[in-house]
Design a protein around this motif. Sequence first.
Motif, PDB file in Angstrom:
ATOM      1  N   GLN A  17     -55.925  89.539  20.482  1.00 47.14           N
ATOM      2  CA  GLN A  17     -55.998  88.215  19.862  1.00 47.14           C
ATOM      3  C   GLN A  17     -57.047  87.394  20.616  1.00 47.14           C
ATOM      4  O   GLN A  17     -56.995  87.261  21.844  1.00 47.14           O
ATOM      5  CB  GLN A  17     -54.604  87.565  19.913  1.00 47.14           C
ATOM      6  CG  GLN A  17     -54.583  86.059  19.789  1.00 47.14           C
ATOM      7  CD  GLN A  17     -55.006  85.550  18.404  1.00 47.14           C
ATOM      8  OE1 GLN A  17     -55.601  86.262  17.606  1.00 47.14           O
ATOM      9  NE2 GLN A  17     -54.718  84.310  18.133  1.00 47.14           N
ATOM     10  N   TYR A  22     -66.674  79.346  17.324  1.00 46.14           N
ATOM     11  CA  TYR A  22     -67.179  79.756  16.012  1.00 46.14           C
ATOM     12  C   TYR A  22     -68.619  80.261  16.085  1.00 46.14           C
ATOM     13  O   TYR A  22     -69.158  80.719  15.096  1.00 46.14           O
ATOM     14  CB  TYR A  22     -67.043  78.624  14.988  1.00 46.14           C
ATOM     15  CG  TYR A  22     -67.596  77.286  15.426  1.00 46.14           C
ATOM     16  CD1 TYR A  22     -68.965  77.069  15.501  1.00 46.14           C
ATOM     17  CD2 TYR A  22     -66.741  76.238  15.778  1.00 46.14           C
ATOM     18  CE1 TYR A  22     -69.466  75.849  15.929  1.00 46.14           C
ATOM     19  CE2 TYR A  22     -67.236  75.014  16.200  1.00 46.14           C
ATOM     20  CZ  TYR A  22     -68.604  74.829  16.274  1.00 46.14           C
ATOM     21  OH  TYR A  22     -69.099  73.633  16.703  1.00 46.14           O
ATOM     22  N   THR A  40     -57.917  90.239  16.311  1.00 42.03           N
ATOM     23  CA  THR A  40     -57.549  89.120  15.431  1.00 42.03           C
ATOM     24  C   THR A  40     -58.217  87.886  16.031  1.00 42.03           C
ATOM     25  O   THR A  40     -58.344  87.783  17.253  1.00 42.03           O
ATOM     26  CB  THR A  40     -56.024  88.870  15.319  1.00 42.03           C
ATOM     27  OG1 THR A  40     -55.494  88.739  16.639  1.00 42.03           O
ATOM     28  CG2 THR A  40     -55.322  89.999  14.599  1.00 42.03           C
ATOM     29  N   SER A  42     -57.569  84.444  14.983  1.00 40.60           N
ATOM     30  CA  SER A  42     -56.985  83.204  14.455  1.00 40.60           C
ATOM     31  C   SER A  42     -56.774  82.166  15.559  1.00 40.60           C
ATOM     32  O   SER A  42     -56.392  82.517  16.673  1.00 40.60           O
ATOM     33  CB  SER A  42     -55.657  83.520  13.787  1.00 40.60           C
ATOM     34  OG  SER A  42     -54.890  84.311  14.649  1.00 40.60           O
ATOM     35  N   ASP A  43     -57.032  80.901  15.229  1.00 37.38           N
ATOM     36  CA  ASP A  43     -56.868  79.865  16.260  1.00 37.38           C
ATOM     37  C   ASP A  43     -55.925  78.745  15.826  1.00 37.38           C
ATOM     38  O   ASP A  43     -55.931  77.664  16.390  1.00 37.38           O
ATOM     39  CB  ASP A  43     -58.235  79.307  16.677  1.00 37.38           C
ATOM     40  CG  ASP A  43     -58.982  78.651  15.524  1.00 37.38           C
ATOM     41  OD1 ASP A  43     -58.436  78.614  14.395  1.00 37.38           O
ATOM     42  OD2 ASP A  43     -60.110  78.165  15.744  1.00 37.38           O
ATOM     43  N   GLY A  44     -55.108  78.994  14.815  1.00 36.69           N
ATOM     44  CA  GLY A  44     -54.175  77.965  14.342  1.00 36.69           C
ATOM     45  C   GLY A  44     -52.973  77.848  15.262  1.00 36.69           C
ATOM     46  O   GLY A  44     -52.395  78.864  15.658  1.00 36.69           O
ATOM     47  N   GLU A  47     -49.412  79.528  14.256  1.00 36.08           N
ATOM     48  CA  GLU A  47     -49.065  80.942  14.429  1.00 36.08           C
ATOM     49  C   GLU A  47     -49.359  81.446  15.840  1.00 36.08           C
ATOM     50  O   GLU A  47     -49.204  82.639  16.113  1.00 36.08           O
ATOM     51  CB  GLU A  47     -49.811  81.798  13.404  1.00 36.08           C
ATOM     52  CG  GLU A  47     -51.324  81.652  13.495  1.00 36.08           C
ATOM     53  CD  GLU A  47     -52.067  82.512  12.475  1.00 36.08           C
ATOM     54  OE1 GLU A  47     -51.416  83.236  11.724  1.00 36.08           O
ATOM     55  OE2 GLU A  47     -53.306  82.454  12.465  1.00 36.08           O
ATOM     56  N   MET A  51     -48.595  85.143  17.456  1.00 39.92           N
ATOM     57  CA  MET A  51     -49.741  85.997  17.781  1.00 39.92           C
ATOM     58  C   MET A  51     -49.702  86.428  19.254  1.00 39.92           C
ATOM     59  O   MET A  51     -50.049  87.552  19.590  1.00 39.92           O
ATOM     60  CB  MET A  51     -51.050  85.266  17.494  1.00 39.92           C
ATOM     61  CG  MET A  51     -51.367  85.173  16.027  1.00 39.92           C
ATOM     62  SD  MET A  51     -51.638  86.818  15.342  1.00 39.92           S
ATOM     63  CE  MET A  51     -52.252  86.417  13.741  1.00 39.92           C
ATOM     64  N   SER A  69     -57.378  73.617  18.984  1.00 38.02           N
ATOM     65  CA  SER A  69     -57.523  74.969  19.561  1.00 38.02           C
ATOM     66  C   SER A  69     -56.918  75.008  20.968  1.00 38.02           C
ATOM     67  O   SER A  69     -56.362  76.025  21.379  1.00 38.02           O
ATOM     68  CB  SER A  69     -58.982  75.427  19.555  1.00 38.02           C
ATOM     69  OG  SER A  69     -59.781  74.626  20.374  1.00 38.02           O
TER      70      SER A  69
END
Length: 274
Positions: A17, A22, A40, A42-44, A47, A51, A69
């Motif tokens: 993860q 970006y 993976t 994802s930076d939300g 979740e 993660m 973030s």
Amino acid sequence: MLGEILENVRERSPLIQNITNYVTANDCANITLACGASPTMSDGEEEAEEMGRLCDGLNINMGTLHPRSVKAMLLAGKSAAGFGRPIVLDPVGAGASTYRRETAEELLREIPFTAIRGNISEIKTISGGRNSSKGVDADAADAVTEENLEKTIALARDFSGRTGAVIAISGAVDIVTDTKNTYIIRNGHPVMAKITGCGCMLSSLTAAYLAANPDRKLEAVAAAVITMGLCGEKAYEKMAEENSGNAGCRNHLIDEVYKLTGRELERGAKYELR
Ligand SMILES: Nc1ncnc2c1ncn2[C@@H]1O[C@H](COP(=O)(O)OP(=O)(O)O)[C@@H](O)[C@H]1O
Ligand SMILES: Cc1ncsc1CCOP(=O)(O)O
Ligand SMILES: [Mg+2]
């Protein structure tokens, strides 16, 4: 031994993860696949905790920080730590702003990092509270030279003692150390400083190598650093052959990681272990 570390990544294919920036996220995902792991990105914050549990390793990169973030970093970091996953910090541009410096301090306070990988200016900043930096790149005035090598190793060992993390300082000469043993690595090519993301990609590789080799932390980080340097050398050869520029070299770099075997890693490694 170093070759076995890469082979373990291919065999175990750990899920990594990345909470990252970006600018270089796509390259980090591709190099993670190239070494045999699975990314993976994802930076939300919604979740992040899940993660942190799901992944085999976590890479936290401060390249394009914002409050959401940072929340995700803290949630994922604490969750991953609770499950004993290796966690890497890439303190991109740590000295460039007060926000970055304070965030690095908070992350170091809250998360037990397994490894911290940055250029010399970033590591000087977060290890000693120094307040300067040339954006996200190392300041030439900080460069590791034969003259300051011993002092830099001492600084990195001391920082390792205070954080419990393996410290990797990248540049023309790379230093990878815990409190006792130090790899001085001389793989790599100057063109790598002209490709944005070489450091970020190296931090993703580091998380993958650690996740597949949890009992050999120092060796895993050293193998990741040697992989990056050696593949940078091979990519430069291709770039020179076809007379391309830094973007072509970036693609070759990822391809070379994809093709690298354990045996080639051992044969091409240029390091001294103290
Ligand atoms: N002058 C150089 N000579 C050889 N290798 C280099 C040089 N500069 C950077 N590298 C390599 O590029 C990769 C990224 O390092 P670095 O540029 O220090 O990170 P960052 O991009 O985070 O500043 C490392 O593998 C490092 O060994
Ligand atoms: C240019 C830039 N700006 C914010 S993050 C980033 C990428 C930095 O990547 P690297 O440290 O790997 O060169
Ligand atoms: Mg960097």
